[in-house]
Design a protein around this motif. Sequence first.
Motif, PDB file in Angstrom:
ATOM      1  N   ILE A 145      -6.602   5.054  15.177  1.00  0.00           N
ATOM      2  CA  ILE A 145      -7.650   4.342  14.256  1.00  0.00           C
ATOM      3  C   ILE A 145      -7.157   2.731  14.488  1.00  0.00           C
ATOM      4  O   ILE A 145      -8.086   1.776  14.832  1.00  0.00           O
ATOM      5  N   GLY A 146      -6.016   2.287  14.803  1.00  0.00           N
ATOM      6  CA  GLY A 146      -5.723   0.980  15.232  1.00  0.00           C
ATOM      7  C   GLY A 146      -6.283   0.411  16.716  1.00  0.00           C
ATOM      8  O   GLY A 146      -6.694  -0.606  16.746  1.00  0.00           O
ATOM      9  N   LYS A 147      -6.084   1.415  17.723  1.00  0.00           N
ATOM     10  CA  LYS A 147      -6.646   0.852  18.917  1.00  0.00           C
ATOM     11  C   LYS A 147      -8.314   0.653  18.657  1.00  0.00           C
ATOM     12  O   LYS A 147      -8.715  -0.114  19.277  1.00  0.00           O
ATOM     13  N   MET A 148      -9.028   1.593  18.001  1.00  0.00           N
ATOM     14  CA  MET A 148     -10.202   1.526  17.856  1.00  0.00           C
ATOM     15  C   MET A 148     -10.550   0.205  16.985  1.00  0.00           C
ATOM     16  O   MET A 148     -11.507  -0.271  17.502  1.00  0.00           O
ATOM     17  N   ARG A 149      -9.833  -0.165  16.171  1.00  0.00           N
ATOM     18  CA  ARG A 149     -10.225  -1.588  15.372  1.00  0.00           C
ATOM     19  C   ARG A 149     -10.115  -2.724  16.465  1.00  0.00           C
ATOM     20  O   ARG A 149     -10.618  -3.431  16.563  1.00  0.00           O
ATOM     21  N   ARG A 150      -8.849  -2.856  17.264  1.00  0.00           N
ATOM     22  CA  ARG A 150      -8.501  -3.742  18.147  1.00  0.00           C
ATOM     23  C   ARG A 150      -9.769  -3.704  19.084  1.00  0.00           C
ATOM     24  O   ARG A 150     -10.304  -4.937  19.510  1.00  0.00           O
ATOM     25  N   VAL A 151     -10.021  -2.552  19.789  1.00  0.00           N
ATOM     26  CA  VAL A 151     -11.278  -2.726  20.728  1.00  0.00           C
ATOM     27  C   VAL A 151     -12.540  -3.170  20.093  1.00  0.00           C
ATOM     28  O   VAL A 151     -13.271  -3.958  20.701  1.00  0.00           O
TER      29      VAL A 151
END
Length: 143
Positions: free
Chosen positions: A36-42
């Motif tokens: 979820i954190g990676k998706m938010r950053r992207v």
Amino acid sequence: MFDIGVGELLVILIVAVVVIGPKDLPLAMRTAGRWIGKMRRVSAHFRSGIDAMVREAELEEMEKKWKAQNEEIMRRSAALTEAEAGAPVMTGPPPVDAAPAALPPVHDAAPAVGAASAETIADPLAQIPAPEPTPKGAADVQG
């Protein structure tokens, strides 16, 4: 964003405990949090790129608009000045093929007090005095 209520969250938690098991649930939650954190950053990076492109497009549009307004103002100003003076007014840089205006000769001006002679101007090193020769062996006596 997703409009998930407390009851729905409780059902998801019970299904996760049954399917994954209580032993592996913390590891699964950590993995899900990382994803979820990676998706938010992207998505934030993508959003900032889109915002930058929109700002650049708006700036280009405003620059074109300002340039057109500036040209219109310059045309109006030139037309008003021509109407008042009765002669055309140059609103841009001078043409390249125009010859430069002749400068007045320098010799017409009165010489300033303490002005250098023509020989001194031709050879600026002539003003510097030559060093006095030192007697041979004078450097040995100093030390």
